[in-house]
Design an enzyme around this catalytic site. Sequence first.
Site, PDB file in Angstrom:
ATOM      1  N   ASN A 154       0.873  -1.176   0.000  1.00  0.00           N
ATOM      2  CA  ASN A 154       0.000   0.000   0.000  1.00  0.00           C
ATOM      3  C   ASN A 154       0.909   1.224   0.000  1.00  0.00           C
ATOM      4  O   ASN A 154       1.478   1.585   1.025  1.00  0.00           O
ATOM      5  CB  ASN A 154      -0.885  -0.029   1.253  1.00  0.00           C
ATOM      6  CG  ASN A 154      -1.693   1.254   1.423  1.00  0.00           C
ATOM      7  OD1 ASN A 154      -1.775   2.069   0.505  1.00  0.00           O
ATOM      8  ND2 ASN A 154      -2.278   1.425   2.598  1.00  0.00           N
ATOM      9  N   TRP A 155       1.038   1.829  -1.182  1.00  0.00           N
ATOM     10  CA  TRP A 155       2.010   2.924  -1.322  1.00  0.00           C
ATOM     11  C   TRP A 155       1.509   4.242  -0.726  1.00  0.00           C
ATOM     12  O   TRP A 155       2.263   5.213  -0.669  1.00  0.00           O
ATOM     13  CB  TRP A 155       2.363   3.128  -2.795  1.00  0.00           C
ATOM     14  CG  TRP A 155       3.140   1.999  -3.399  1.00  0.00           C
ATOM     15  CD1 TRP A 155       3.579   0.852  -2.776  1.00  0.00           C
ATOM     16  CD2 TRP A 155       3.597   1.904  -4.751  1.00  0.00           C
ATOM     17  NE1 TRP A 155       4.271   0.059  -3.657  1.00  0.00           N
ATOM     18  CE2 TRP A 155       4.294   0.684  -4.884  1.00  0.00           C
ATOM     19  CE3 TRP A 155       3.469   2.734  -5.876  1.00  0.00           C
ATOM     20  CZ2 TRP A 155       4.873   0.275  -6.091  1.00  0.00           C
ATOM     21  CZ3 TRP A 155       4.041   2.332  -7.076  1.00  0.00           C
ATOM     22  CH2 TRP A 155       4.742   1.117  -7.178  1.00  0.00           C
ATOM     23  N   LYS A 156       0.242   4.293  -0.371  1.00  0.00           N
ATOM     24  CA  LYS A 156      -0.335   5.528   0.184  1.00  0.00           C
ATOM     25  C   LYS A 156      -0.027   6.715  -0.747  1.00  0.00           C
ATOM     26  O   LYS A 156       0.055   6.534  -1.957  1.00  0.00           O
ATOM     27  CB  LYS A 156       0.159   5.732   1.615  1.00  0.00           C
ATOM     28  CG  LYS A 156      -0.073   4.477   2.465  1.00  0.00           C
ATOM     29  CD  LYS A 156       0.102   4.688   3.925  1.00  0.00           C
ATOM     30  CE  LYS A 156      -0.170   3.366   4.642  1.00  0.00           C
ATOM     31  NZ  LYS A 156      -0.141   3.475   6.096  1.00  0.00           N
ATOM     32  N   HIS A 176      -9.613   1.340   4.611  1.00  0.00           N
ATOM     33  CA  HIS A 176      -8.353   1.531   5.335  1.00  0.00           C
ATOM     34  C   HIS A 176      -8.579   2.511   6.481  1.00  0.00           C
ATOM     35  O   HIS A 176      -9.362   3.464   6.356  1.00  0.00           O
ATOM     36  CB  HIS A 176      -7.277   2.057   4.380  1.00  0.00           C
ATOM     37  CG  HIS A 176      -5.912   2.040   5.001  1.00  0.00           C
ATOM     38  ND1 HIS A 176      -5.481   3.023   5.856  1.00  0.00           N
ATOM     39  CD2 HIS A 176      -4.908   1.134   4.934  1.00  0.00           C
ATOM     40  CE1 HIS A 176      -4.256   2.721   6.271  1.00  0.00           C
ATOM     41  NE2 HIS A 176      -3.887   1.586   5.724  1.00  0.00           N
ATOM     42  N   GLU A 233      -6.928   4.924   7.513  1.00  0.00           N
ATOM     43  CA  GLU A 233      -6.686   6.340   7.184  1.00  0.00           C
ATOM     44  C   GLU A 233      -7.881   6.948   6.454  1.00  0.00           C
ATOM     45  O   GLU A 233      -8.141   8.148   6.575  1.00  0.00           O
ATOM     46  CB  GLU A 233      -5.380   6.466   6.374  1.00  0.00           C
ATOM     47  CG  GLU A 233      -4.166   6.255   7.285  1.00  0.00           C
ATOM     48  CD  GLU A 233      -2.932   5.683   6.604  1.00  0.00           C
ATOM     49  OE1 GLU A 233      -2.846   5.710   5.363  1.00  0.00           O
ATOM     50  OE2 GLU A 233      -2.055   5.180   7.340  1.00  0.00           O
ATOM     51  N   GLU A 250      -5.568  -4.680  10.579  1.00  0.00           N
ATOM     52  CA  GLU A 250      -4.551  -3.646  10.772  1.00  0.00           C
ATOM     53  C   GLU A 250      -4.865  -2.861  12.045  1.00  0.00           C
ATOM     54  O   GLU A 250      -5.643  -1.890  12.003  1.00  0.00           O
ATOM     55  CB  GLU A 250      -4.536  -2.681   9.588  1.00  0.00           C
ATOM     56  CG  GLU A 250      -4.191  -3.334   8.270  1.00  0.00           C
ATOM     57  CD  GLU A 250      -3.570  -2.348   7.296  1.00  0.00           C
ATOM     58  OE1 GLU A 250      -2.474  -2.633   6.813  1.00  0.00           O
ATOM     59  OE2 GLU A 250      -4.156  -1.273   7.050  1.00  0.00           O
ATOM     60  N   GLY A 298       2.338   2.488  10.738  1.00  0.00           N
ATOM     61  CA  GLY A 298       3.315   3.559  10.574  1.00  0.00           C
ATOM     62  C   GLY A 298       3.984   3.989  11.866  1.00  0.00           C
ATOM     63  O   GLY A 298       4.659   5.016  11.906  1.00  0.00           O
ATOM     64  N   SER A 319       3.217  -1.879  10.389  1.00  0.00           N
ATOM     65  CA  SER A 319       4.666  -1.933  10.626  1.00  0.00           C
ATOM     66  C   SER A 319       5.275  -3.306  10.336  1.00  0.00           C
ATOM     67  O   SER A 319       6.185  -3.748  11.027  1.00  0.00           O
ATOM     68  CB  SER A 319       4.996  -1.482  12.045  1.00  0.00           C
ATOM     69  OG  SER A 319       4.607  -0.122  12.239  1.00  0.00           O
TER      70      SER A 319
HETATM   71  P1  PGA Z   1       2.709   0.469   7.639  1.00  0.00           P
HETATM   72  O1  PGA Z   1       1.268   0.661   6.961  1.00  0.00           O
HETATM   73  O2  PGA Z   1       3.259  -0.844   7.124  1.00  0.00           O
HETATM   74  O3  PGA Z   1       3.523   1.640   7.175  1.00  0.00           O
HETATM   75  O4  PGA Z   1       2.505   0.428   9.105  1.00  0.00           O
HETATM   76  C1  PGA Z   1       0.396  -0.419   6.768  1.00  0.00           C
HETATM   77  C2  PGA Z   1      -0.910   0.053   6.183  1.00  0.00           C
HETATM   78  O5  PGA Z   1      -1.381   1.134   6.556  1.00  0.00           O
HETATM   79  O6  PGA Z   1      -1.511  -0.621   5.331  1.00  0.00           O
END
Ligand code: PGA
Length: 247
Positions: free
Chosen positions: A9-11, A94, A96, A164, A170, A209
Amino acid sequence: MRQRLVVGNWKMHGSRDSVHALLTDLVAAPAPGGVGVAVCPTYLHIHQALSLCAGSAVAVGAQDCSAQEEGAFTGEVAAAMLADAGCQWVIIGHSERRQYHAESDALVAAKLAAALGAGLQPILCVGETREQREAGDAQGVVAAQLKGALGELVSAPGLVVAYEPVWAIGTGLTATPGEAQSMHAFIRGELDGLAGLDGDTTRVLYGGSVKADNAGELFAQQDIDGALVGGASLKAADFQAIVNAAA
Ligand code: PGA
């Protein structure tokens, strides 16, 4: 037997140059057998990613889609457009999106239905916040998110769930393999009977993470089928090491 799956997931990261460099390295890496691999760039980089991944084992997905089919919805991208472009996957719900765009369970459910209707394979994200875990509500929150997203659906072919925990995304904090395993086993039980799913055969990924050095112990847990990877998916060597750990 559930096939392993590792999804990047490159965001909101990437430029034409960085996408080119990352995917050139990834498609050149030997694909280990038995592991599906996908990357989810921004909408803007999906076409470039599809052309760089053409003919390789790396599939492409999006990070979100609209709940609407088409019409006057400025800034939105329809699931059918993603499918038409050549995407196989789409991340839905997600944390976010839930946090910064106020996506409710009802909206997540509508997006999930739109994705399935367009023939995309959704990766449905669920997970509790730190406060919810500390209050002993982690399972209740995850169960409610699953029911909210899947409760009205008759079927959900190809659905993948990603657990998640919000406090692990993150932050460098990871659920211990035991914490993750226990939630994954719980999720399988909750999936039984929702949207015609079978908890034993539905793939459940862990995210939060995940790095090369913790992936192996997470993947050793019997109910963890792979990972949704954020930060560590932006460097080919780091991501490939996670893919290799899943093999
Ligand atoms: P992260 O993000 O690996 O940077 O913790 C995972 C995600 O949000 O899918």
